[in-house]
Design an enzyme around this catalytic site. Structure first.
Site, PDB file in Angstrom:
ATOM      1  N   GLU A 152       0.822  -1.196   0.000  1.00 60.03           N
ATOM      2  CA  GLU A 152       0.000   0.000   0.000  1.00 60.03           C
ATOM      3  C   GLU A 152       0.859   1.250   0.000  1.00 60.03           C
ATOM      4  O   GLU A 152       1.945   1.271   0.580  1.00 60.03           O
ATOM      5  CB  GLU A 152      -0.923  -0.020   1.217  1.00 60.03           C
ATOM      6  CG  GLU A 152      -1.792  -1.260   1.174  1.00 60.03           C
ATOM      7  CD  GLU A 152      -2.953  -1.253   2.134  1.00 60.03           C
ATOM      8  OE1 GLU A 152      -3.086  -0.288   2.907  1.00 60.03           O
ATOM      9  OE2 GLU A 152      -3.719  -2.218   2.100  1.00 60.03           O
TER      10      GLU A 152
ATOM     11  N   CYS B 182       3.431   8.416   1.104  1.00 59.15           N
ATOM     12  CA  CYS B 182       3.974   7.394   2.011  1.00 59.15           C
ATOM     13  C   CYS B 182       4.073   6.084   1.230  1.00 59.15           C
ATOM     14  O   CYS B 182       3.097   5.663   0.609  1.00 59.15           O
ATOM     15  CB  CYS B 182       3.024   7.251   3.211  1.00 59.15           C
ATOM     16  SG  CYS B 182       3.455   5.918   4.346  1.00 59.15           S
TER      17      CYS B 182
ATOM     18  N   CYS C 131       5.446  -7.218   7.592  1.00 60.79           N
ATOM     19  CA  CYS C 131       6.553  -6.764   8.432  1.00 60.79           C
ATOM     20  C   CYS C 131       6.808  -7.791   9.525  1.00 60.79           C
ATOM     21  O   CYS C 131       5.878  -8.418  10.040  1.00 60.79           O
ATOM     22  CB  CYS C 131       6.216  -5.418   9.070  1.00 60.79           C
ATOM     23  SG  CYS C 131       7.600  -4.707   9.989  1.00 60.79           S
TER      24      CYS C 131
ATOM     25  N   CYS D 299       0.172  -2.240  15.561  1.00 63.54           N
ATOM     26  CA  CYS D 299       0.220  -2.030  14.107  1.00 63.54           C
ATOM     27  C   CYS D 299      -0.490  -3.147  13.347  1.00 63.54           C
ATOM     28  O   CYS D 299      -0.244  -4.333  13.580  1.00 63.54           O
ATOM     29  CB  CYS D 299       1.681  -1.956  13.671  1.00 63.54           C
ATOM     30  SG  CYS D 299       1.901  -1.950  11.899  1.00 63.54           S
TER      31      CYS D 299
ATOM     32  N   GLY E 277       6.198  -2.330   6.428  1.00 60.66           N
ATOM     33  CA  GLY E 277       7.560  -2.862   6.492  1.00 60.66           C
ATOM     34  C   GLY E 277       8.542  -1.971   7.221  1.00 60.66           C
ATOM     35  O   GLY E 277       8.261  -0.817   7.511  1.00 60.66           O
ATOM     36  N   GLU E 278       9.689  -2.559   7.526  1.00 65.88           N
ATOM     37  CA  GLU E 278      10.768  -1.848   8.226  1.00 65.88           C
ATOM     38  C   GLU E 278      11.881  -1.601   7.199  1.00 65.88           C
ATOM     39  O   GLU E 278      12.575  -2.549   6.794  1.00 65.88           O
ATOM     40  CB  GLU E 278      11.248  -2.713   9.403  1.00 65.88           C
ATOM     41  CG  GLU E 278      12.582  -2.340  10.004  1.00 65.88           C
ATOM     42  CD  GLU E 278      12.718  -0.893  10.451  1.00 65.88           C
ATOM     43  OE1 GLU E 278      12.044  -0.496  11.396  1.00 65.88           O
ATOM     44  OE2 GLU E 278      13.526  -0.163   9.845  1.00 65.88           O
TER      45      GLU E 278
ATOM     46  N   SER F  74      11.524   6.178   8.425  1.00 65.62           N
ATOM     47  CA  SER F  74      11.198   5.893   9.815  1.00 65.62           C
ATOM     48  C   SER F  74      11.606   4.466  10.153  1.00 65.62           C
ATOM     49  O   SER F  74      11.285   3.534   9.424  1.00 65.62           O
ATOM     50  CB  SER F  74       9.687   6.063  10.013  1.00 65.62           C
ATOM     51  OG  SER F  74       9.340   5.729  11.331  1.00 65.62           O
TER      52      SER F  74
ATOM     53  N   SER G 176      10.799   5.569  15.521  1.00 67.17           N
ATOM     54  CA  SER G 176       9.477   5.260  16.042  1.00 67.17           C
ATOM     55  C   SER G 176       9.654   4.902  17.520  1.00 67.17           C
ATOM     56  O   SER G 176       9.944   3.770  17.867  1.00 67.17           O
ATOM     57  CB  SER G 176       8.937   4.083  15.219  1.00 67.17           C
ATOM     58  OG  SER G 176       7.598   3.871  15.483  1.00 67.17           O
ATOM     59  N   LEU G 177       9.517   5.902  18.378  1.00 65.49           N
ATOM     60  CA  LEU G 177       9.858   5.737  19.805  1.00 65.49           C
ATOM     61  C   LEU G 177       8.697   5.107  20.584  1.00 65.49           C
ATOM     62  O   LEU G 177       8.832   4.035  21.173  1.00 65.49           O
ATOM     63  CB  LEU G 177      10.239   7.104  20.401  1.00 65.49           C
ATOM     64  CG  LEU G 177      10.597   7.113  21.884  1.00 65.49           C
ATOM     65  CD1 LEU G 177      11.864   6.334  22.157  1.00 65.49           C
ATOM     66  CD2 LEU G 177      10.740   8.557  22.392  1.00 65.49           C
ATOM     67  N   ASN G 178       7.612   5.821  20.643  1.00 65.54           N
ATOM     68  CA  ASN G 178       6.340   5.283  21.174  1.00 65.54           C
ATOM     69  C   ASN G 178       6.288   4.930  22.657  1.00 65.54           C
ATOM     70  O   ASN G 178       5.283   4.382  23.119  1.00 65.54           O
ATOM     71  CB  ASN G 178       5.890   4.041  20.381  1.00 65.54           C
ATOM     72  CG  ASN G 178       5.857   4.316  18.895  1.00 65.54           C
ATOM     73  OD1 ASN G 178       5.530   5.414  18.491  1.00 65.54           O
ATOM     74  ND2 ASN G 178       6.213   3.351  18.092  1.00 65.54           N
TER      75      ASN G 178
ATOM     76  N   ASN H 123      -4.568   5.140  15.791  1.00 63.96           N
ATOM     77  CA  ASN H 123      -5.711   4.898  14.925  1.00 63.96           C
ATOM     78  C   ASN H 123      -6.208   3.481  15.122  1.00 63.96           C
ATOM     79  O   ASN H 123      -5.437   2.545  14.970  1.00 63.96           O
ATOM     80  CB  ASN H 123      -5.302   5.080  13.463  1.00 63.96           C
ATOM     81  CG  ASN H 123      -4.894   6.503  13.172  1.00 63.96           C
ATOM     82  OD1 ASN H 123      -5.690   7.434  13.312  1.00 63.96           O
ATOM     83  ND2 ASN H 123      -3.642   6.695  12.803  1.00 63.96           N
TER      84      ASN H 123
END
Ligand code: SF4
Length: 363
Positions: free
Chosen positions: A78, A120, A127, A134, A178-179, A208, A233-235, A311
């Site tokens: 996507e 994006c 992933c 996620c 994906g990473e 990211s 991507s800390l979170n 989300n």
């Protein structure tokens, strides 16, 4: 080109046709002689790019694309088009309103009829990182994308919107499925194609990562002329919470990630972004904000924090944070002198928002 006995400079013509003119057929390469075009077709060569096979359009103008890869399988990834961006680029030196750089200032001129958007793109089908919040993680890793498949998503979206590189102000984020740092060569291969052949600026690109330390270390060695900006991507405010929501943290701790990021030679005014997905009741409390502020200050990095209210996605047991908690969190960071921005949720109604991409049509 060399392999088929043509001079090396033919590559320049081919790249120009694919990345600038965005042709989709050999017959459209007008800089090639007719006999060369015919020969390529007869010998079974083809040019092309990942095809947008389905479009989901959000009420806010965001478009989510299901893109057919070119791996000879039926796997899709996507990509997302966000008109006007999503605030993710705010304050990171790519916004013309904030920077004195001539090119950026020019890009920000009002009433110019130029498009502004953020694209994006995905780096892998699925992933393996397994971040608990996620949707893409639910797929597991199905396969890596090639450099051409990653760059091709960009070309397909640019073509769909008639974007003119140099006139329109388009940011690119490698934050889809994906990473990127677990498919490093393809990711950087795509960046190099987009910069050298497509004319896009790496200063308008952000990658990211969930914190793949060996990937960050390689990235630190990339020359500035092809190196995108970096987002982590800390979170979470600490390793305990991060380990719960991002199992990758058990391999590389926050300190190990920050240590690797310090090796990246930032450009003047460039900042590292810490992405922070707020999960209601999990990492969104005032004490967490204070801890994040300390962490960012202690890192010594020129940094900003992007807050993203989580989300919702089917089958994921987290809560969206209260609007008040998001604002309190933002204010705590701002009061601590840390540049902080709230990313606009884009395309929530079509599952195009952060963490919602999944190879699916059921969204
Ligand atoms: S958030 Fe990114 S790194 Fe984590 S599982 Fe999802 S796609 Fe992978």
């Amino acid at each position: 080109m060399v392999e088929i006995g043509e001079p090396r400079w033919r590559w320049g013509q081919l790249a120009e046709a694919i990345y600038r003119q965005r042709i989709a057929e050999i017959s459209e390469i007008t800089t090639f002689t007719k006999s060369l075009r015919q020969r390529l077709v007869v010998e079974g060569w083809s040019v092309g790019r990942p095809e947008i096979v389905q479009v989901f359009r959000s009420a806010d103008g965001t478009e989510r694309y299901l893109v057919q890869g070119q791996g000879g399988d039926d796997l899709t990834v996507e990509a997302v088009w966000m008109p006007e961006g999503d605030n993710g680029e705010t304050g990171d030196g790519s916004d013309g309103r904030e920077v004195s750089d001539a090119r950026d200032s020019e890009g920000a001129e009002a009433g110019s009829g130029r498009q502004r958007a953020t694209i994006c793109v995905s780096n892998q089908v699925g992933c393996a990182v397994n971040c608990q919040f996620c949707l893409t993680a639910k797929l597991g890793l199905q396969r890596n994308l090639s450099a051409g498949e990653i760059a091709g998503q960009v070309v397909a979206v640019l073509d769909r919107h008639g974007v003119e590189v140099g006139r329109d102000r388009v940011n690119l984020v490698f934050m889809g499925m994906g990473e990127p740092f677990l498919n490093y060569d393809s990711f950087m291969g795509a960046v190099r194609l987009l910069v050298t052949e497509g004319g896009l600026s790496p200063r308008r690109m952000t990658v990211s990562t969930s914190g793949i330390v060996p990937g960050i270390e390689r990235f630190a060695h990339e020359p500035a002329e092809v190196r995108p900006k970096l987002a982590i991507s800390l979170n979470a405010p600490n390793d305990a919470i991060r380990g719960e929501i991002m199992p990758i943290n058990r391999k590389w701790t926050i300190e190990a990630v920050v240590e690797a990021v310090r090796r990246v030679q930032l450009r003047p005014r460039e900042r590292v972004t810490f992405e922070y997905v707020l999960l209601g009741g999990v990492n969104d409390r005032p004490e967490h904000a204070a801890e994040v502020a300390r962490l960012v200050r202690k890192s010594g990095l020129p940094a900003k924090v992007n807050l993203i209210a989580w989300n919702p996605g089917p089958g994921i047991a987290y809560d969206t944070p209260q609007a008040e908690a998001v604002e309190t969190f933002r204010r705590a960071l701002a009061d601590a002198g840390i540049p902080v921005y709230i990313r606009k949720p884009r395309g929530r109604d079509i599952y195009a928002a952060c963490g919602q991409l999944k190879r699916t049509v059921e969204g």
